[in-house]
Design a protein around this motif. Structure first.
Motif, PDB file in Angstrom:
ATOM      1  N   MET A 168      33.070  20.156  27.318  1.00  0.00           N
ATOM      2  CA  MET A 168      34.195  20.206  26.380  1.00  0.00           C
ATOM      3  C   MET A 168      34.670  18.795  26.010  1.00  0.00           C
ATOM      4  O   MET A 168      34.968  18.511  24.859  1.00  0.00           O
ATOM      5  CB  MET A 168      35.344  21.010  26.980  1.00  0.00           C
ATOM      6  N   ILE A 169      34.722  17.896  27.020  1.00  0.00           N
ATOM      7  CA  ILE A 169      35.175  16.524  26.758  1.00  0.00           C
ATOM      8  C   ILE A 169      34.212  15.821  25.817  1.00  0.00           C
ATOM      9  O   ILE A 169      34.621  15.117  24.886  1.00  0.00           O
ATOM     10  CB  ILE A 169      35.328  15.744  28.085  1.00  0.00           C
ATOM     11  N   VAL A 170      32.911  16.008  26.059  1.00  0.00           N
ATOM     12  CA  VAL A 170      31.903  15.380  25.197  1.00  0.00           C
ATOM     13  C   VAL A 170      32.038  15.889  23.764  1.00  0.00           C
ATOM     14  O   VAL A 170      31.939  15.115  22.796  1.00  0.00           O
ATOM     15  CB  VAL A 170      30.484  15.651  25.745  1.00  0.00           C
ATOM     16  N   MET A 171      32.286  17.191  23.602  1.00  0.00           N
ATOM     17  CA  MET A 171      32.435  17.769  22.265  1.00  0.00           C
ATOM     18  C   MET A 171      33.659  17.194  21.565  1.00  0.00           C
ATOM     19  O   MET A 171      33.608  16.859  20.373  1.00  0.00           O
ATOM     20  CB  MET A 171      32.551  19.290  22.370  1.00  0.00           C
ATOM     21  N   ARG A 172      34.778  17.055  22.307  1.00  0.00           N
ATOM     22  CA  ARG A 172      35.993  16.486  21.711  1.00  0.00           C
ATOM     23  C   ARG A 172      35.782  15.032  21.302  1.00  0.00           C
ATOM     24  O   ARG A 172      36.259  14.598  20.243  1.00  0.00           O
ATOM     25  CB  ARG A 172      37.157  16.589  22.687  1.00  0.00           C
ATOM     26  N   LEU A 173      35.073  14.281  22.122  1.00  0.00           N
ATOM     27  CA  LEU A 173      34.793  12.881  21.771  1.00  0.00           C
ATOM     28  C   LEU A 173      33.926  12.800  20.522  1.00  0.00           C
ATOM     29  O   LEU A 173      34.137  11.928  19.665  1.00  0.00           O
ATOM     30  CB  LEU A 173      34.102  12.181  22.943  1.00  0.00           C
ATOM     31  N   ARG A 174      32.978  13.709  20.409  1.00  0.00           N
ATOM     32  CA  ARG A 174      32.123  13.731  19.222  1.00  0.00           C
ATOM     33  C   ARG A 174      32.943  14.077  17.979  1.00  0.00           C
ATOM     34  O   ARG A 174      32.736  13.504  16.901  1.00  0.00           O
ATOM     35  CB  ARG A 174      31.005  14.745  19.432  1.00  0.00           C
ATOM     36  N   GLN A 175      33.874  15.000  18.135  1.00  0.00           N
ATOM     37  CA  GLN A 175      34.711  15.404  17.002  1.00  0.00           C
ATOM     38  C   GLN A 175      35.629  14.280  16.548  1.00  0.00           C
ATOM     39  O   GLN A 175      35.746  13.998  15.347  1.00  0.00           O
ATOM     40  CB  GLN A 175      35.524  16.638  17.393  1.00  0.00           C
ATOM     41  N   VAL A 176      36.295  13.629  17.491  1.00  0.00           N
ATOM     42  CA  VAL A 176      37.209  12.543  17.119  1.00  0.00           C
ATOM     43  C   VAL A 176      36.432  11.343  16.590  1.00  0.00           C
ATOM     44  O   VAL A 176      36.923  10.601  15.725  1.00  0.00           O
ATOM     45  CB  VAL A 176      38.118  12.158  18.308  1.00  0.00           C
ATOM     46  N   SER A 177      35.214  11.150  17.071  1.00  0.00           N
ATOM     47  CA  SER A 177      34.380  10.059  16.540  1.00  0.00           C
ATOM     48  C   SER A 177      34.019  10.314  15.084  1.00  0.00           C
ATOM     49  O   SER A 177      34.023   9.383  14.261  1.00  0.00           O
ATOM     50  CB  SER A 177      33.103   9.913  17.379  1.00  0.00           C
TER      51      SER A 177
ATOM     52  N   ILE B  31      34.832  20.884   8.947  1.00  0.00           N
ATOM     53  CA  ILE B  31      35.483  21.066   7.645  1.00  0.00           C
ATOM     54  C   ILE B  31      36.456  19.933   7.360  1.00  0.00           C
ATOM     55  O   ILE B  31      36.466  19.354   6.263  1.00  0.00           O
ATOM     56  CB  ILE B  31      36.201  22.437   7.597  1.00  0.00           C
ATOM     57  N   LEU B  32      37.301  19.585   8.339  1.00  0.00           N
ATOM     58  CA  LEU B  32      38.355  18.599   8.111  1.00  0.00           C
ATOM     59  C   LEU B  32      37.818  17.226   7.715  1.00  0.00           C
ATOM     60  O   LEU B  32      38.311  16.635   6.742  1.00  0.00           O
ATOM     61  CB  LEU B  32      39.239  18.499   9.360  1.00  0.00           C
ATOM     62  N   PRO B  33      36.811  16.648   8.406  1.00  0.00           N
ATOM     63  CA  PRO B  33      36.295  15.342   7.961  1.00  0.00           C
ATOM     64  C   PRO B  33      35.714  15.369   6.549  1.00  0.00           C
ATOM     65  O   PRO B  33      35.862  14.401   5.792  1.00  0.00           O
ATOM     66  CB  PRO B  33      35.223  15.019   9.010  1.00  0.00           C
ATOM     67  N   CYS B  34      35.048  16.476   6.183  1.00  0.00           N
ATOM     68  CA  CYS B  34      34.486  16.565   4.830  1.00  0.00           C
ATOM     69  C   CYS B  34      35.590  16.622   3.779  1.00  0.00           C
ATOM     70  O   CYS B  34      35.477  15.990   2.710  1.00  0.00           O
ATOM     71  CB  CYS B  34      33.588  17.795   4.713  1.00  0.00           C
TER      72      CYS B  34
END
Length: 468
Positions: A1-10, A67-70
């Motif tokens: 979960m932490i890795v996924m969140r880091l990927r999302q915020v990146s 969706i949000l970054p796009c």
């Protein structure tokens, strides 16, 4: 979960860095400096995007994060191009557009926080229908209704205008999804077979006939081909998702082509657009007023001058094309960012649309499936009609590119549309063990209801074949 969140915020951080670089380069080339008022407003928008992302983590933890970054990148490209045109034309549209972006982000944040379960919208289906029709017809009121550019789709309050049809499509999508979910077993029953397709029964044609007349009414009374086409296409697409019958798509296509062909002969504003599409480079059509093809041709030459890589941001002449910051924003981008930039924009839309369709396929609730499919098809169809009209694939419709074209009404409505897709994706991606007892019970009932409707439909289909 932490890795996924880091990927999302990146991903979000990378998008924000690209946005800053785009604005910095544009302002340096057009004004020679980064205006202080724009810097402050852009900082506020960046903070609001981060707040929205944080709210998604708290209230919609399983929602799609692509969706949000796009949406952010499309908004950046659009507002940066509007600001670049402002610098050439000495206007101030971009600053107002950024203010509308703040309003849109706040509205989306409220939606994410308070609409924890999208299924509550199904309870207000007929209320949504009344609100949607009221918004759609409000420009026809004698006092507040305004006609701009030959189309009566605006309401005005002093110097401010609002396009209520942008919000009407959301309410009508709620109603269509609820209505089709409740009646899809009747609509799925087929009648006679013609050319390999099983046509619907005559008594089931009532809803599509009503929607067709409503669409033609918008075309006739408001002189708005784009909105008319959009609503009808949204209903037919949701009807196909609900029933799985290709015959509905064929009937819808034939009905609207017939209506549009008749309108092109009976109403001058539709005929002008068809003529400009068929003969854009004809000298007589080019210089014709009103309804000439000069705007269309200038947009084509602007995109052609951009080539593969474009003239460079701030180094073209997009303002030569009328309505370059709204209806023809895609042509402006093609001139300064080239074919590469145009394809990048389309890829961003494809990511949003793909995420929406994946959500529609994964969600177990039939109402959510129809709503997600209808909303995402609306966006896809709108992008197709705009790009197709500018590139001579189809006649111009008067629609604008979501998230990019100047206009507060369109911006807010499309941000809410993205917010709804995010909320539905949260339900689609939520693990079964994470659901509380009420939600689990609701979903179990929904599954049982779908099985029951499927069995009824198969029985009626078998009975229809036996009678045939």
């Amino acid at each position: 979960m932490i890795v996924m969140r880091l990927r999302q915020v990146s991903l979000l951080a990378f998008t924000m860095v690209l946005s800053f670089l785009l604005y910095f380069q544009m302002f340096q080339r057009t004004l020679g400096t980064f205006p202080t008022r724009f810097a402050g407003l852009l900082a506020v928008i960046g903070a609001l995007f981060l707040v929205l992302w944080g709210l998604l983590l708290k209230f919609q933890p399983y929602a799609s994060q692509s969706i949000l970054p796009c949406v952010l990148m499309l908004t950046t490209i659009g507002t940066a191009m509007v600001a670049r045109i402002d610098a050439e034309m000495d206007t101030d549209v971009a600053y107002r557009q950024l203010i509308w972006t703040c309003v849109a982000l706040v509205c989306t944040a409220l939606l994410v926080v308070f609409l924890r379960d999208y299924r509550i919208l199904r309870r207000f289906s007929y209320v949504s229908m009344v609100v949607g029709l009221a918004l759609l017809l409000s420009p026809m009121l004698p006092v507040i209704g305004k006609e701009i550019g030959g189309a009566r789709i605006w309401i005005g309050f002093g110097s401010h205008t609002l396009q209520p049809g942008e919000f009407a499509k959301l309410f009508l999508a709620f109603f269509f999804a609820a209505y089709l979910f409740d009646h899809r077993d009747q609509l799925a029953v087929g009648g006679r077979k013609v050319l390999g397709m099983r046509l619907p029964r005559v008594k089931d044609l009532g809803p599509i006939i009503v929607i067709w007349f409503a669409s033609m009414g918008v075309l006739i009374m408001q002189h708005d081909l784009g909105t008319s086409l959009l609503y009808f296409a949204m209903y037919v697409s949701m009807l196909y998702v609900a029933t799985g019958r290709k015959s509905w798509m064929a009937i819808g296509f034939v009905a609207f082509v017939a209506g549009s062909a008749a309108a092109a002969r009976l109403f001058a504003h539709v005929g002008y657009r068809v003529q400009a599409w068929l003969h854009p480079f004809d000298a007589q059509v080019y210089n014709q007023y009103p309804g000439g093809s000069s705007q269309l041709v200038k947009g084509l030459f602007g995109m052609a001058s951009g080539g593969i890589l474009g003239t460079g941001i701030g180094q073209g002449h997009p303002s030569i094309t009328p309505l370059a910051n709204s209806d023809f924003i895609y042509s402006s981008i093609g001139e300064e960012l080239g074919l590469t930039g145009l394809l990048a924009v389309l890829v961003l839309y494809v990511v949003i649309i793909t995420s929406g369709f994946i959500t529609a396929m994964k969600i177990k609730d039939g109402f959510g499936k129809l709503l997600a499919a209808g909303l995402v098809f609306t966006m896809a169809f709108q992008v197709f009609t705009v790009v197709g009209g500018i590139t001579l694939v189809i006649p111009l419709t008067g629609l604008t590119m979501p998230y990019m074209a100047a206009g507060g009404s369109s911006l807010i409505a499309n941000y809410l549309l993205a917010g709804l897709l995010i909320v539905i994706s949260n339900a689609a991606n939520r693990p079964a063990v994470d659901t509380d007892s009420d939600t689990f019970e609701y979903e179990a009932l929904a599954v049982l209801r779908e099985r029951e409707l499927s069995q009824r439909s198969s029985h009626r289909h078998a009975a229809g074949e036996a009678r045939a």
